[in-house]
Enzyme design. Sequence first.
Site, short mmCIF file in Angstrom:
data_model
loop_
_atom_site.label_atom_id
_atom_site.label_comp_id
_atom_site.label_asym_id
_atom_site.label_seq_id
_atom_site.Cartn_x
_atom_site.Cartn_y
_atom_site.Cartn_z
N CYS A 2 0.85 -1.19 0.00
CA CYS A 2 0.00 0.00 0.00
C CYS A 2 0.89 1.24 0.00
O CYS A 2 1.92 1.28 0.66
CB CYS A 2 -0.94 0.09 1.19
SG CYS A 2 -2.18 -1.20 1.22
N ASN A 108 -1.89 2.45 5.55
CA ASN A 108 -0.98 1.39 5.13
C ASN A 108 -0.64 0.60 6.38
O ASN A 108 -0.18 1.17 7.36
CB ASN A 108 0.28 2.03 4.52
CG ASN A 108 1.39 1.04 4.27
OD1 ASN A 108 1.15 -0.16 4.17
ND2 ASN A 108 2.60 1.54 4.15
N GLY A 109 -0.90 -0.71 6.34
CA GLY A 109 -0.63 -1.55 7.51
C GLY A 109 -1.81 -2.48 7.77
O GLY A 109 -2.69 -2.63 6.91
N GLU A 500 17.65 -18.10 -6.24
CA GLU A 500 17.21 -16.76 -6.64
C GLU A 500 16.57 -16.81 -8.05
O GLU A 500 15.57 -16.14 -8.31
CB GLU A 500 18.39 -15.78 -6.59
CG GLU A 500 18.12 -14.38 -7.09
CD GLU A 500 16.97 -13.65 -6.41
OE1 GLU A 500 16.49 -14.09 -5.36
OE2 GLU A 500 16.54 -12.63 -6.97
N LYS A 504 12.76 -15.68 -8.90
CA LYS A 504 12.45 -14.71 -9.95
C LYS A 504 11.46 -15.31 -10.93
O LYS A 504 10.51 -14.68 -11.35
CB LYS A 504 13.77 -14.35 -10.67
CG LYS A 504 14.08 -12.95 -10.97
CD LYS A 504 14.35 -11.98 -9.87
CE LYS A 504 13.64 -12.13 -8.60
NZ LYS A 504 14.10 -11.44 -7.46
N HIS A 523 17.85 -37.45 -4.81
CA HIS A 523 17.22 -37.80 -3.53
C HIS A 523 15.74 -37.43 -3.51
O HIS A 523 15.18 -37.17 -2.44
CB HIS A 523 17.97 -37.13 -2.38
CG HIS A 523 19.40 -37.55 -2.29
ND1 HIS A 523 19.77 -38.82 -1.92
CD2 HIS A 523 20.55 -36.91 -2.60
CE1 HIS A 523 21.08 -38.94 -1.97
NE2 HIS A 523 21.58 -37.79 -2.38
N LYS A 625 5.95 -4.44 -3.40
CA LYS A 625 7.39 -4.23 -3.24
C LYS A 625 7.84 -4.26 -1.78
O LYS A 625 8.84 -4.86 -1.44
CB LYS A 625 7.74 -2.88 -3.86
CG LYS A 625 9.21 -2.62 -3.95
CD LYS A 625 9.81 -3.29 -5.16
CE LYS A 625 11.31 -3.19 -5.16
NZ LYS A 625 11.90 -4.41 -5.73
#
Length: 630
Positions: A2, A108-109, A500, A504, A523, A625
């Site tokens: 937010c 926001n929260g 990573e 992505k 395995h 983000k």
Amino acid sequence: MCGITGILSIEKREAIKDIVASLGDLEYRGYDSAGVATFSEGEIKIYKCLGAPSQNLHTKEIYSRIGNKARKTSIAIGHNRWATHGTPTLSNAHPHTDCHKELALVHNGTIINYESLKKALKKAGHIFCSDTDTEVIAHQIEEARKIYKSPEEAIVRTLALLEGSFGLAIFFKDYPNTLYLAKNGSPINIGIAKDFFAIASSVNALLRHTDKYISLRDGEFAVLSIKKGLPTSKIINFKNYKSGAIKKEVRKIEGVAPEDLSMGNYNSFMIKEIYEQPSVTKTTMLGRYDEKTGNAIFGGLIDYEEKLQKIHTLYTIACGTAHNAGCLGKEIIEALTDINVRNEIASEFRYKKNNFNAVDTAIFAVSQSGETADTLEAVKEAKQKGCDVFGIINVVGSAIAQESDAGVYTRAGAEIGVASTKAFISQATTFYLLALKLARERLMNVQEGRDFIKKLEEIPNKQKEVLKVEQKIKDIVTKYSKIKNINFLGRGVNVSIANEAALKFKELTYMEVGSYPLGELKHGPMAVIDKECLSVVIMPKDKLFEMNKNSIEQIKSKGGNVLVITDKSARGDSFLKKVDDVIYMPTLTNPLFYPLVEIIPLQLFAVHFANILGKNVDKPRNLAKSVTVE
Ligand code: F6R
């Protein structure tokens, strides 16, 4: 998660236009819905839309709905939503208001105890229009104002009832020249422009107005008003309301350049930020090493030199991509020193016993945003247990940076693509420098230190070179666009890059893919291998290169497809004829440094695969983000 924004101006101005622009700047924080509220013609006027503001929030449409008089106003607030409580609908979109539209607020929260507050408010006759936790704040303030006429007092009394996190911006119909802000856990910055205040969750969105700002800290409550034609601000502690005004430092915005906020000639922020990585690597290193002493220099850690010389254990605490950077850091630090490194996922660390000895342990919190709630809480937990915490943070002045005892800014610039790329490179580069520093304080000699620096200096050019494989990657992606399963595999320092790469890929394509140390394949994950599975094997020509061939033979014998990422020195190796596709990176003289290069083709692989699937690479669904909720 937010984004909130606001304007309070001496002269009436086109504040809605400012808000719409700022919501565009903050779009990466949430894009489920957007909305604005202003005061015009004696009323609070609200406009909301679904989806991302850049596509759906247009000033012309706003004025046609709320009236042309709103074109000039002194006050406005805005919000981008990343839905937590209630689906993305117009009624759940912010701004929210009370029963009689006496106030408008953006939040926001998350309010943890909203259900019990809502129940009591409903009993008292309040009518709710949304499923959000936020709406209770509006009604609770309305309720408080029945007793406390002053908006200030009503807000403070309400804040005392809230459990959870909030960044709030509020204004009232009967005080249209005053903007109230409060912070607990979620960021709020107050930009100070010539004749107005601009508010934003992130300083990025202030840059279009000013480079001066005040950052609120947890527990602070700001009252911004226009008095005798001048903008004035009063900041107090809402937990100790009567204790008087707090003096705040006015800072200059650092670490963000206006060009970070535009796509330039690229068709996505993702691609732009991937291409920025060679220069980000350089910037992260700038002034942070000394060729003469063969050592790294971190001004931000200077007061802790002695401590860092003595540590036996180093923890990284982080989430997502930042955690992967920490895992890479572990490999490098352990390769060069006798320090044991533990990588802790922040949300796990918080609830563990964590038997560390604070005297010989250092904790490094890694975060791009510096706002991630899990990391922030883990930092507080570690400090409470007496350990020194150092930040490896991108956003200057962010909550985790403030909470840390000391630290290093990674200097990636503002990262707008929701999936992290250049921030990862800057975190990884920081770990290479940190490993050098820790090693030079231990067994590494000056010549080895100089040699390490030399290798690091070569990286930006090698990264530029590897970017040239983009067309080849596009071709490979086209070939595998219908593939069902993908595994990303590697050994040693390359494992964190496999992880990573998989993260992505998942974020951008919404496909569930795996990542493993290559030797682990047999395995269990081997069961997935068939002709509809692609194994992406990261294997530069290092000491494990020959070993990796065995694993690939096993994959091929089960009918699987193999894409190898290796370096040019492996060209001509007849074994590579057995695999389906090969991407060649430039050759490095020290294999320890390959991660800083090999992540780039893998980022491009994810972006182009997502492009083929028609996904929005800058704004993957369900993500935001800055994850400011736990
Ligand atoms: C992945 C991604 C996330 C973040 C994670 C931590 O591309 O962006 O996994 O890395 O949410 O965020 P920061 O680094 O801001 O603490």
